[in-house]
Motif scaffolding. Structure first.
Motif, mmCIF file in Angstrom:
data_model
loop_
_atom_site.group_PDB
_atom_site.id
_atom_site.type_symbol
_atom_site.label_atom_id
_atom_site.label_comp_id
_atom_site.label_asym_id
_atom_site.label_seq_id
_atom_site.Cartn_x
_atom_site.Cartn_y
_atom_site.Cartn_z
ATOM 1 N N UNK A 133 20.709 34.921 8.316
ATOM 2 C CA UNK A 133 20.691 35.386 6.933
ATOM 3 C C UNK A 133 19.318 35.247 6.311
ATOM 4 N N UNK A 134 18.585 34.209 6.705
ATOM 5 C CA UNK A 134 17.244 34.001 6.156
ATOM 6 C C UNK A 134 16.459 33.084 7.075
ATOM 7 N N UNK A 135 15.150 33.251 7.061
ATOM 8 C CA UNK A 135 14.244 32.436 7.867
ATOM 9 C C UNK A 135 13.049 32.094 6.989
ATOM 10 N N UNK A 136 12.659 30.819 6.947
ATOM 11 C CA UNK A 136 11.470 30.439 6.187
ATOM 12 C C UNK A 136 10.347 30.111 7.159
ATOM 13 N N UNK A 137 9.192 29.857 6.596
ATOM 14 C CA UNK A 137 8.078 29.367 7.404
ATOM 15 C C UNK A 137 8.309 27.901 7.738
ATOM 16 N N UNK A 138 7.262 27.133 7.780
ATOM 17 C CA UNK A 138 7.368 25.725 8.164
ATOM 18 C C UNK A 138 7.902 24.886 7.009
ATOM 19 N N UNK A 139 8.887 24.035 7.300
ATOM 20 C CA UNK A 139 9.391 23.075 6.329
ATOM 21 C C UNK A 139 9.344 21.686 6.950
ATOM 22 N N UNK A 140 9.335 20.668 6.106
ATOM 23 C CA UNK A 140 9.413 19.270 6.556
ATOM 24 C C UNK A 140 10.624 18.648 5.883
ATOM 25 N N UNK A 141 11.333 17.803 6.604
ATOM 26 C CA UNK A 141 12.537 17.156 6.081
ATOM 27 C C UNK A 141 12.232 15.722 5.682
ATOM 28 N N UNK A 142 12.648 15.359 4.472
ATOM 29 C CA UNK A 142 12.521 13.997 3.960
ATOM 30 C C UNK A 142 13.910 13.445 3.699
ATOM 31 N N UNK A 143 14.084 12.146 3.890
ATOM 32 C CA UNK A 143 15.352 11.476 3.625
ATOM 33 C C UNK A 143 15.143 10.515 2.467
ATOM 34 N N UNK A 144 16.098 10.482 1.530
ATOM 35 C CA UNK A 144 15.960 9.585 0.386
ATOM 36 C C UNK A 144 16.471 8.195 0.749
ATOM 37 N N UNK A 145 15.594 7.204 0.637
ATOM 38 C CA UNK A 145 15.954 5.816 0.897
ATOM 39 C C UNK A 145 16.294 5.166 -0.440
ATOM 40 N N UNK A 146 17.595 4.950 -0.688
ATOM 41 C CA UNK A 146 18.023 4.428 -1.991
ATOM 42 C C UNK A 146 17.642 2.960 -2.181
#
Length: 117
Positions: free
Chosen positions: A33-46
């Motif tokens: 359905x859609x494709x983006x360029x480069x992304x980075x994933x971050x996780x929220x540390x509560x």
């Protein structure tokens, strides 16, 4: 329809290869359905109340599936063989804060995707 067109998105040869790679991991994927360029994933540390970069970075693919759940997204990781696979269902919450897309999944994990370029 146009050659290579699937439901509004024109697929390049690279996209067709990516779709084939995604289908090897999940044979129910039937349409990009859609494709983006480069992304980075971050996780929220509560515990420390801050975002931490994960080891997942690459191209983001949004797709439909022929089985439930009928939509999902994957980050095809270029740093390792560990890809992010996230089903899109009623438990998923999104919030757009350009250039970040924040989401929370059913496991109450919070993530942030940053468009790198």
């Amino acid at each position: 329809g146009r050659k290579g067109s699937r439901g509004g998105m024109t697929l390049t040869a690279g996209h067709m290869m990516s779709l084939a790679a995604l289908q090897r991991q999940d044979p129910y994927i039937n349409k990009l359905l859609d494709v983006t360029g480069q992304v980075a994933l971050y996780n929220f540390n509560s515990k420390v109340n801050e975002w931490e970069k994960t080891e997942i970075e690459g191209t983001l693919f949004v797709y439909s599936r022929s089985a439930s759940p009928h939509h999902g997204f994957t980050i095809m990781n270029r740093l390792s063989t560990e890809n992010l696979v996230e089903p899109i269902n009623k438990d998923l919450e999104f919030q757009l804060q350009d250039p970040f897309l924040l989401y929370r999944n059913g496991n109450c994990e919070c993530f942030e995707e940053e468009n790198i370029y």
